[in-house]
Design an enzyme around this catalytic site. Sequence first.
Site, PDB file in Angstrom:
ATOM      1  N   GLY A  20       0.509  -0.998  -0.081  1.00  0.00           N
ATOM      2  CA  GLY A  20       0.052   0.645  -0.108  1.00  0.00           C
ATOM      3  C   GLY A  20       0.735   1.084   0.007  1.00  0.00           C
ATOM      4  O   GLY A  20       0.167   2.151   0.610  1.00  0.00           O
ATOM      5  N   ASN A  22       1.719   3.209  -2.327  1.00  0.00           N
ATOM      6  CA  ASN A  22       1.071   3.157  -3.672  1.00  0.00           C
ATOM      7  C   ASN A  22       0.455   4.264  -3.584  1.00  0.00           C
ATOM      8  O   ASN A  22      -0.152   5.638  -3.188  1.00  0.00           O
ATOM      9  CB  ASN A  22       1.206   3.704  -5.053  1.00  0.00           C
ATOM     10  N   LYS A  99      -6.427  -7.952  -8.652  1.00  0.00           N
ATOM     11  CA  LYS A  99      -7.340  -9.247  -9.118  1.00  0.00           C
ATOM     12  C   LYS A  99      -7.462  -8.256 -10.530  1.00  0.00           C
ATOM     13  O   LYS A  99      -7.607  -7.180 -10.389  1.00  0.00           O
ATOM     14  CB  LYS A  99      -7.589  -8.980  -7.938  1.00  0.00           C
ATOM     15  N   ASN A 115      -5.432   2.641 -13.072  1.00  0.00           N
ATOM     16  CA  ASN A 115      -4.492   1.744 -12.503  1.00  0.00           C
ATOM     17  C   ASN A 115      -3.197   2.562 -12.334  1.00  0.00           C
ATOM     18  O   ASN A 115      -2.730   2.202 -13.336  1.00  0.00           O
ATOM     19  CB  ASN A 115      -4.689   0.283 -12.774  1.00  0.00           C
ATOM     20  N   HIS A 117       0.736   0.668 -13.168  1.00  0.00           N
ATOM     21  CA  HIS A 117       1.462  -0.170 -13.855  1.00  0.00           C
ATOM     22  C   HIS A 117       3.176   0.044 -13.682  1.00  0.00           C
ATOM     23  O   HIS A 117       3.466   1.017 -14.211  1.00  0.00           O
ATOM     24  CB  HIS A 117       1.314  -0.985 -14.962  1.00  0.00           C
ATOM     25  N   ASP A 158      -3.963  -4.395 -17.877  1.00  0.00           N
ATOM     26  CA  ASP A 158      -3.552  -3.267 -18.260  1.00  0.00           C
ATOM     27  C   ASP A 158      -3.533  -2.863 -19.539  1.00  0.00           C
ATOM     28  O   ASP A 158      -2.278  -2.487 -20.821  1.00  0.00           O
ATOM     29  CB  ASP A 158      -2.139  -4.378 -18.334  1.00  0.00           C
TER      30      ASP A 158
HETATM   31  C1  GAR Z   1       3.606  -1.360  -7.252  1.00  0.00           C
HETATM   32  O1  GAR Z   1       4.499  -1.164  -8.367  1.00  0.00           O
HETATM   33  C2  GAR Z   1       2.734  -1.408  -8.547  1.00  0.00           C
HETATM   34  O2  GAR Z   1       3.188  -0.795  -9.387  1.00  0.00           O
HETATM   35  C3  GAR Z   1       2.210  -2.662  -9.031  1.00  0.00           C
HETATM   36  O3  GAR Z   1       2.064  -3.024  -7.176  1.00  0.00           O
HETATM   37  C4  GAR Z   1       3.094  -2.528  -6.611  1.00  0.00           C
HETATM   38  C5  GAR Z   1       2.746  -2.497  -5.267  1.00  0.00           C
HETATM   39  O4  GAR Z   1       3.391  -1.905  -4.204  1.00  0.00           O
HETATM   40  N1  GAR Z   1       1.278  -3.737  -9.594  1.00  0.00           N
HETATM   41  C6  GAR Z   1       1.370  -4.230  -9.989  1.00  0.00           C
HETATM   42  O5  GAR Z   1       2.222  -4.739 -10.941  1.00  0.00           O
HETATM   43  C7  GAR Z   1      -0.148  -4.461 -10.889  1.00  0.00           C
HETATM   44  N2  GAR Z   1      -0.045  -5.283 -12.800  1.00  0.00           N
HETATM   45  P1  GAR Z   1       2.591  -1.334  -2.652  1.00  0.00           P
HETATM   46  O6  GAR Z   1       1.279  -1.764  -2.757  1.00  0.00           O
HETATM   47  O7  GAR Z   1       3.806  -0.764  -1.949  1.00  0.00           O
HETATM   48  O8  GAR Z   1       1.402   0.112  -3.920  1.00  0.00           O
END
Ligand code: GAR
Length: 208
Positions: A20, A22, A99, A115, A117, A158
Site C-alpha cells: 500500500g 502507492n 485481481k 491503475n 503498472h 493492463d
Molecule cells: C507497485 O509496484 C505497483 O505498480 C504494482 O504492485 C506494486 C504495489 O506496491 N502493481 C502491479 O504490478 C499491477 N500490475 P505498493 O503496494 O507498495 O503500492
Amino acid sequence: MNTMYTQFRTRIGFLASHSGSNMQSIIDACKSGRLQADPVVVISNNGNSGALDRAYSEGIPAFYISSKNYPDAEVEDKAIRDVLINHQVNLIVLAGFMKKIGPVTLDEFRGRILNIHPALLPKHGGKGMYGKFVHEQVLASGDKQTGVTVHLVTGDYDRGPILAQKIVPVLEGDTVESLANRVLEVEHQIYTETIADIISGAIQLPQS
Ligand code: GAR
C-alpha cells in the site's frame, strides 16, 4: 458512472493487495492539500496486507473482500461495488491490486478506475505480470529502459487507455530489487500528479 453524486470534491476509493505504499503517498498528498481529494475507503483482497494496516492507522474505513469470504465471484464483485457506492466514491485507485475488476464494478464505474503498472505498457503487462515478475521480465529482456504507466482500467489486464507514463533507466548491475525500488519512487510521484491532473481537468476522463 451510473451513480450520480452531488458533492464536488473527489472521493477516492482504493483497492490494494500489498504494502500500500502507492496508496499511502496519495493519502499523504490529500492530507497535505497537494491533492484536492479525500481518501474515503480502502478495500483489500488480502487480510494481511499493509494496505489494510495503513487504512486502520489513517482512520479510513477498510474492508476485506476476497474469494475467501466471498466464494461466489459475482457476489464478491457486487460487494465491492456496493462498498464503493456506499462511500460515494467517484474515483477508484488501484494501488497494487492483484485481481481483475469484476464486470459489475466496472460497469458502475467505467472510466473512473485508475491503475498503476510498474513498466512501460504495452510492454511487460498482461495476466500474471505484476510486482517483481514485471521487473524480472524487464531485466531478462535486456531493455535499457523501463518505467511506470498510469492507465484507465478496462476488462482486460493492463490494456486500458494510457493517461501518463514516465521512463526509468535500467542500470548496469540492476537487480529486481534495485529496479523495483527505483520504479516505485517514480510511481509515488506520477500517481499523485496524474490524479491532480484529473482533478484540475488537465486530463479528461471519458464522459459517463
Ligand atoms: C507497485 O509496484 C505497483 O505498480 C504494482 O504492485 C506494486 C504495489 O506496491 N502493481 C502491479 O504490478 C499491477 N500490475 P505498493 O503496494 O507498495 O503500492
